[in-house]
Design an enzyme around this catalytic site. Structure first.
Site, PDB file in Angstrom:
ATOM      1  N   HIS A 125      -3.132   6.518   4.463  1.00 57.84           N
ATOM      2  CA  HIS A 125      -1.561   6.918   4.641  1.00 57.84           C
ATOM      3  C   HIS A 125      -1.015   7.966   4.258  1.00 57.84           C
ATOM      4  O   HIS A 125      -1.901   8.495   3.091  1.00 57.84           O
ATOM      5  CB  HIS A 125      -0.892   5.732   3.848  1.00 57.84           C
ATOM      6  CG  HIS A 125      -0.815   4.357   4.463  1.00 57.84           C
ATOM      7  ND1 HIS A 125      -1.196   4.079   5.654  1.00 57.84           N
ATOM      8  CD2 HIS A 125      -0.235   3.315   3.860  1.00 57.84           C
ATOM      9  CE1 HIS A 125      -0.911   2.884   5.781  1.00 57.84           C
ATOM     10  NE2 HIS A 125      -0.549   2.140   4.784  1.00 57.84           N
ATOM     11  N   CYS A 146       0.720  -1.303   0.072  1.00 61.55           N
ATOM     12  CA  CYS A 146       0.002   0.038   0.007  1.00 61.55           C
ATOM     13  C   CYS A 146       0.774   1.498  -0.013  1.00 61.55           C
ATOM     14  O   CYS A 146       0.669   2.313  -0.772  1.00 61.55           O
ATOM     15  CB  CYS A 146      -0.899   0.160   1.223  1.00 61.55           C
ATOM     16  SG  CYS A 146      -0.308  -0.298   2.443  1.00 61.55           S
TER      17      CYS A 146
HETATM   18  C1  2RA Z   1       1.054  -1.516   6.506  1.00 62.26           C
HETATM   19  N1  2RA Z   1       1.823  -1.970   4.214  1.00 62.26           N
HETATM   20  O1  2RA Z   1       0.636  -0.595   6.623  1.00 62.26           O
HETATM   21  C2  2RA Z   1       1.507  -2.510   5.458  1.00 62.26           C
HETATM   22  C3  2RA Z   1       0.213  -3.373   5.071  1.00 62.26           C
HETATM   23  N2  2RA Z   1       0.155  -4.231   4.001  1.00 62.26           N
HETATM   24  O2  2RA Z   1       1.642  -2.057   7.721  1.00 62.26           O
END
Ligand code: 2RA
Length: 333
Positions: free
Chosen positions: A241, A128
């Protein structure tokens, strides 16, 4: 004729988002199987107004499946993915199991959809934080090759799963009530705190999340020499994010040229209002498909105007996982 679908890991945060996105995008399918661990078999899930019974994920689950969307962890993909391929299904896998396998395309449709043609039954969905970084960087790199990219991530609890999201909420209540904080799904107290991504640290001092950013970007861009350094941090937000990205280009580039390039880039929304200091926040990106980009400014420490800083926000469960996988599946129709 629509495809026969299967969702492996349907009870997880990404599995649930698969269903939402398949419905929202009116994905053409003839049948769909809901697959999960033995513990969840027999439970019900409603999709497009119809109730389905969850079946246990086994090697025999795929004889009547054309496309299988997997989000059930790397070990279970390695256990069941090959059987799905052998049964004739194409697996779109959200785990890290096959991402760096040279035989497996690692795909962000806006960037390298053509790589899908090489698939031998499995197509890997990138991590991600990688997807959210490279969707806006790619159109810039195409116009003016990036020599070096330094990324700091501010990653939501959803990256650690549905239970982690719930635990963040629980921790916040516990802190405010002066109670001991529960850390089951989350490695440490995340409420009113932040910590370095708790994936394994390699001998070079970088954790797995940071090395995914490096290795996956190089594979997707087909650019093994691009310099990349990442610092990945978990912060107390639920599902989007954010990332601070510093870019050094081969040739001079201005913030206005970056805005112009991003204004027409697929999967990108520019939200860059320095006058009002209004830039992407997790609450802007949550539940949305696009990666939002702001704080577009010259990096004045890089000679010849070849440096740019940007700030991005993207929904970890949607474009960071489920949406990207469904977009891959749409190209298989
Ligand atoms: C996280 N990218 O955010 C990882 C999850 N796949 O921990």
């Amino acid at each position: 004729m629509g495809k026969r679908l299967a969702i492996a890991g349907v009870t997880g945060a990404v599995g649930q988002e698969f269903l939402q996105i398949l419905d929202q995008r009116d994905f053409a399918f003839d049948s769909i199987k809901m697959l999960a661990s033995k513990r969840s078999a027999g439970k019900k899930v409603t999709f497009k107004g119809k109730e389905y019974t969850i079946e246990e994920l086994t090697e025999d689950s795929f004889g009547d499946v054309d496309i299988a969307l997997f989000s059930c962890g790397g070990s279970r993909t390695k256990e069941f993915g090959p059987a799905a391929v052998k049964a004739g299904a194409v697996v779109v896998d959200n785990s890290s199991a096959y991402r760096m396998d040279p035989e497996v395309p690692l795909v962000v449709p806006e960037i390298n959809a053509e790589a899908m043609k090489q698939h031998k039954g499995i197509i890997a969905n990138p991590n991600c934080s990688t997807i959210i970084a490279i969707v806006p960087v790619w159109p810039l790199h195409k116009a003016n090759p990036v020599k070096r990219m330094v990324v700091s991530t501010y990653q939501a609890a959803s990256g650690a799963g549905m239970a982690a999201m719930r635990e963040l909420e629980q921790q916040a209540r516990q802190v405010l009530n002066g109670e001991e904080v529960t850390c089951d799904a989350l490695k440490y107290q995340l409420a009113f705190n932040c910590y370095n991504h708790d994936s394994q640290t390699a001998p070079n001092g970088y954790n797995a999340e940071e090395m995914k950013m490096v290795n996956e970007t190089r594979k997707i861009f087909d650019c093994p020499d691009i310099g990349i350094s990442a610092t990945c941090v978990r912060i107390p937000t639920l599902r989007a994010h954010c990332e601070s990205i510093n870019l050094e280009f081969e040739s001079p580039i201005t913030p206005d040229e970056v805005r112009e390039l991003l204004s027409t880039a697929p999967g990108v929304t520019v939200m860059d209002d320095p006058e009002n200091n209004r830039h992407p926040m997790p609450t802007d990106a949550s539940g949305k498909d696009d990666v939002f980009v702001g704080r577009i400014r010259q990096d004045e420490s890089v000679p010849d105007n070849c440096g740019i800083n940007i700030w991005v926000a993207g929904d970890q469960i949607r474009k960071g996982a489920a949406l990207n996988a469904v977009q891959i599946a749409e190209k298989l129709l």
